[in-house]
Scaffold this motif. Sequence first.
Motif, PDB file in Angstrom:
ATOM      1  N   SER A   1       0.862  -1.180   0.000  1.00 49.41           N
ATOM      2  CA  SER A   1       0.000   0.000   0.000  1.00 49.41           C
ATOM      3  C   SER A   1       0.897   1.228   0.000  1.00 49.41           C
ATOM      4  O   SER A   1       1.351   1.678   1.057  1.00 49.41           O
ATOM      5  CB  SER A   1      -0.921   0.006   1.223  1.00 49.41           C
ATOM      6  OG  SER A   1      -1.732   1.173   1.242  1.00 49.41           O
ATOM      7  N   PRO A   2       1.218   1.778  -1.172  1.00 52.55           N
ATOM      8  CA  PRO A   2       2.184   2.886  -1.247  1.00 52.55           C
ATOM      9  C   PRO A   2       1.756   4.133  -0.486  1.00 52.55           C
ATOM     10  O   PRO A   2       2.594   4.933  -0.078  1.00 52.55           O
ATOM     11  CB  PRO A   2       2.292   3.159  -2.751  1.00 52.55           C
ATOM     12  CG  PRO A   2       1.064   2.564  -3.349  1.00 52.55           C
ATOM     13  CD  PRO A   2       0.706   1.397  -2.499  1.00 52.55           C
ATOM     14  N   SER A   3       0.456   4.308  -0.246  1.00 57.19           N
ATOM     15  CA  SER A   3      -0.041   5.476   0.503  1.00 57.19           C
ATOM     16  C   SER A   3      -0.393   5.121   1.940  1.00 57.19           C
ATOM     17  O   SER A   3      -1.132   5.847   2.604  1.00 57.19           O
ATOM     18  CB  SER A   3      -1.278   6.055  -0.200  1.00 57.19           C
ATOM     19  OG  SER A   3      -0.985   6.421  -1.528  1.00 57.19           O
ATOM     20  N   GLY A   4       0.135   3.980   2.415  1.00 55.17           N
ATOM     21  CA  GLY A   4      -0.201   3.494   3.746  1.00 55.17           C
ATOM     22  C   GLY A   4       0.370   4.345   4.870  1.00 55.17           C
ATOM     23  O   GLY A   4       0.939   5.425   4.638  1.00 55.17           O
ATOM     24  N   PRO A   5       0.259   3.878   6.109  1.00 59.09           N
ATOM     25  CA  PRO A   5       0.659   4.665   7.278  1.00 59.09           C
ATOM     26  C   PRO A   5       2.110   5.118   7.280  1.00 59.09           C
ATOM     27  O   PRO A   5       2.424   6.155   7.866  1.00 59.09           O
ATOM     28  CB  PRO A   5       0.393   3.699   8.440  1.00 59.09           C
ATOM     29  CG  PRO A   5      -0.704   2.818   7.944  1.00 59.09           C
ATOM     30  CD  PRO A   5      -0.439   2.633   6.495  1.00 59.09           C
ATOM     31  N   GLY A   6       3.011   4.356   6.687  1.00 61.45           N
ATOM     32  CA  GLY A   6       4.405   4.792   6.614  1.00 61.45           C
ATOM     33  C   GLY A   6       5.230   4.401   7.823  1.00 61.45           C
ATOM     34  O   GLY A   6       4.902   3.460   8.552  1.00 61.45           O
ATOM     35  N   LEU A   7       6.302   5.162   8.066  1.00 59.50           N
ATOM     36  CA  LEU A   7       7.291   4.777   9.067  1.00 59.50           C
ATOM     37  C   LEU A   7       6.763   4.832  10.495  1.00 59.50           C
ATOM     38  O   LEU A   7       7.320   4.179  11.375  1.00 59.50           O
ATOM     39  CB  LEU A   7       8.532   5.674   8.957  1.00 59.50           C
ATOM     40  CG  LEU A   7       9.355   5.541   7.671  1.00 59.50           C
ATOM     41  CD1 LEU A   7      10.536   6.490   7.709  1.00 59.50           C
ATOM     42  CD2 LEU A   7       9.831   4.108   7.473  1.00 59.50           C
ATOM     43  N   ASP A   8       5.737   5.613  10.763  1.00 57.44           N
ATOM     44  CA  ASP A   8       5.234   5.722  12.134  1.00 57.44           C
ATOM     45  C   ASP A   8       4.173   4.668  12.441  1.00 57.44           C
ATOM     46  O   ASP A   8       3.445   4.775  13.429  1.00 57.44           O
ATOM     47  CB  ASP A   8       4.656   7.117  12.398  1.00 57.44           C
ATOM     48  CG  ASP A   8       3.391   7.400  11.595  1.00 57.44           C
ATOM     49  OD1 ASP A   8       3.185   6.713  10.577  1.00 57.44           O
ATOM     50  OD2 ASP A   8       2.634   8.302  11.993  1.00 57.44           O
ATOM     51  N   CYS A   9       4.097   3.619  11.621  1.00 56.32           N
ATOM     52  CA  CYS A   9       3.097   2.571  11.818  1.00 56.32           C
ATOM     53  C   CYS A   9       3.536   1.620  12.931  1.00 56.32           C
ATOM     54  O   CYS A   9       4.586   0.984  12.830  1.00 56.32           O
ATOM     55  CB  CYS A   9       2.887   1.784  10.526  1.00 56.32           C
ATOM     56  SG  CYS A   9       1.685   0.454  10.673  1.00 56.32           S
ATOM     57  N   PRO A  10       2.749   1.486  14.001  1.00 61.26           N
ATOM     58  CA  PRO A  10       3.074   0.525  15.054  1.00 61.26           C
ATOM     59  C   PRO A  10       2.521  -0.854  14.716  1.00 61.26           C
ATOM     60  O   PRO A  10       1.984  -1.070  13.615  1.00 61.26           O
ATOM     61  CB  PRO A  10       2.359   1.116  16.264  1.00 61.26           C
ATOM     62  CG  PRO A  10       1.131   1.736  15.669  1.00 61.26           C
ATOM     63  CD  PRO A  10       1.536   2.234  14.294  1.00 61.26           C
ATOM     64  N   MET A  11       2.649  -1.781  15.650  1.00 64.23           N
ATOM     65  CA  MET A  11       1.901  -3.029  15.565  1.00 64.23           C
ATOM     66  C   MET A  11       0.515  -2.729  16.115  1.00 64.23           C
ATOM     67  O   MET A  11       0.328  -2.562  17.317  1.00 64.23           O
ATOM     68  CB  MET A  11       2.567  -4.130  16.385  1.00 64.23           C
ATOM     69  CG  MET A  11       1.761  -5.411  16.478  1.00 64.23           C
ATOM     70  SD  MET A  11       1.813  -6.442  15.015  1.00 64.23           S
ATOM     71  CE  MET A  11       3.295  -7.401  15.346  1.00 64.23           C
ATOM     72  N   LEU A  12      -0.460  -2.604  15.232  1.00 63.42           N
ATOM     73  CA  LEU A  12      -1.805  -2.176  15.624  1.00 63.42           C
ATOM     74  C   LEU A  12      -2.723  -3.383  15.764  1.00 63.42           C
ATOM     75  O   LEU A  12      -2.816  -4.210  14.856  1.00 63.42           O
ATOM     76  CB  LEU A  12      -2.362  -1.196  14.600  1.00 63.42           C
ATOM     77  CG  LEU A  12      -3.697  -0.537  14.953  1.00 63.42           C
ATOM     78  CD1 LEU A  12      -3.752   0.877  14.385  1.00 63.42           C
ATOM     79  CD2 LEU A  12      -4.891  -1.349  14.442  1.00 63.42           C
ATOM     80  N   ILE A  13      -3.389  -3.472  16.938  1.00 65.51           N
ATOM     81  CA  ILE A  13      -4.386  -4.521  17.173  1.00 65.51           C
ATOM     82  C   ILE A  13      -5.742  -3.848  17.256  1.00 65.51           C
ATOM     83  O   ILE A  13      -6.012  -3.077  18.188  1.00 65.51           O
ATOM     84  CB  ILE A  13      -4.082  -5.327  18.453  1.00 65.51           C
ATOM     85  CG1 ILE A  13      -2.791  -6.129  18.283  1.00 65.51           C
ATOM     86  CG2 ILE A  13      -5.224  -6.299  18.741  1.00 65.51           C
ATOM     87  CD1 ILE A  13      -1.540  -5.387  18.571  1.00 65.51           C
TER      88      ILE A  13
END
Length: 491
Positions: A347-359
Amino acid sequence: MIRAGRLCRALGPLLARPRPEPAAGSAPRPRRLHTGQPLRRDIFSDLDKGLVKFQKKLKENLPGSELDLVGITKGLPPEEADVVIVGGGVMGWSVAYWLKALEPRRDTLKVVVIERDPTYSRASTVLSVGGIRQQFCLPENIKMSLYSAYFLRTINEHLGVVNQPPIDIQFNPSGYLFLASEDKAAMLEENVHIQRNHGAQVALLSPAQLKKQYPWMNTDGVAVASYGLENEGWFDPWSLLDAFRRKAMSMGVYLSYGEVISFSTSFREIMTDIGELTFSRINYAHVQMPNSLECQPVKCALVVNAAGPWSGKLAKMAGVGVGPQDTPEGIELPVEPRKRYVYVWHSPSGPGLDCPMLIDTTGAYFRREGLGGNYLGGLSPAEGEEPDIQDLEVDHDFFQEKIWPKLAHRVPVFESLKVKSCWAGYYDYNTFDQNAVLGSHPLVENMLFITGFSGHGLQQSPAAGRAVAELILEAGGLAKEGGGCPSPAGD
């Protein structure tokens, strides 16, 4: 045919006969000009080479040679060992390492690890997503993961091997982010209170704070969230497994590839307060060697059941749970394999570098994978919808129907994601409470368990392996005083 020896004997008299002197007045015999080694072929050397080649060919085709279908079995375990560890995943190798690290004197214990899959292609360790967190509701889990985080930060002090490159587990400290709906908000807040009391650094976030921190997120349905501020994220599972394995083997642990197919056990009956009970002790572990008819018995003092998803089957092999129902002998080890899918998408427009492990509130999870706009995630199936465990085939419809809608709701840009790859792995799933089973069995006296982690085993392996090793050494009166590395909290 004239043999070389006979030929030499036949020519001997001629070679020994003196040469006639030239007649008086005749010209002297001309001397030969020597310009190096003679160019004539040495027939005896050729015979020797041919004989060696012929003998080698014969040897290779004799029964018991390497070309024989049965063959000489390589990698046999020793005939006797103090501790046999069944399972060469991260748990088994952690126990092996800690046994050698904590033994009072070098080579006190003879430890062998038995692993049936030399490729690790079906191993739970390497098929996991590699997460580590302290956000649990049980203090025991919080403390084990805190200790493991400390161990991983200082891994080269413990698992570094002389003349080997430094260990890099590729840790990414992006944290875990748990989202809770209104009906789960109080429970999440209570869990955070427990986590903080036991040393974990966890923050509570409101929906407004979430939106400010993560503008790519849709916060509909979120009442509160918790985020791990330190010691949380993910790392490379194989790097940790390989580091434990290399270090343990450098310290003298034996590795044998094979499958434990049975135990030789002795029994004794004892009258107790609840009636007569049968106690047993394992004397031999029988190891079937791969691609061979040979089965090697290994005499042992202790057996560690680190067989992960298959630990329940191994326990039953030792007599656990095979007695009458509603009796102690009939209580099975409540661990069974559960298959879980992991999907990787772009997903090139996804959350990027600040993406955590999200539950998510729905149970779906995802995290960033690398730096190229890739993400991975999954979802545990509902009770009654568990997939078949006979193979590791992936159900692609499960992502389309169960996971993608949840992802697209929480992260709108995931509406246009593209799945790139996927895989499946096994949980050692504890059907009783989804938590680890550690320690010895009350009836099978010399079998210890390290299993049942239900998805958080990799991250707790340094602490769990040390715990089981300390139980073994203390039971044998072999524990070092002050041995091993300390806990960061001192407990």
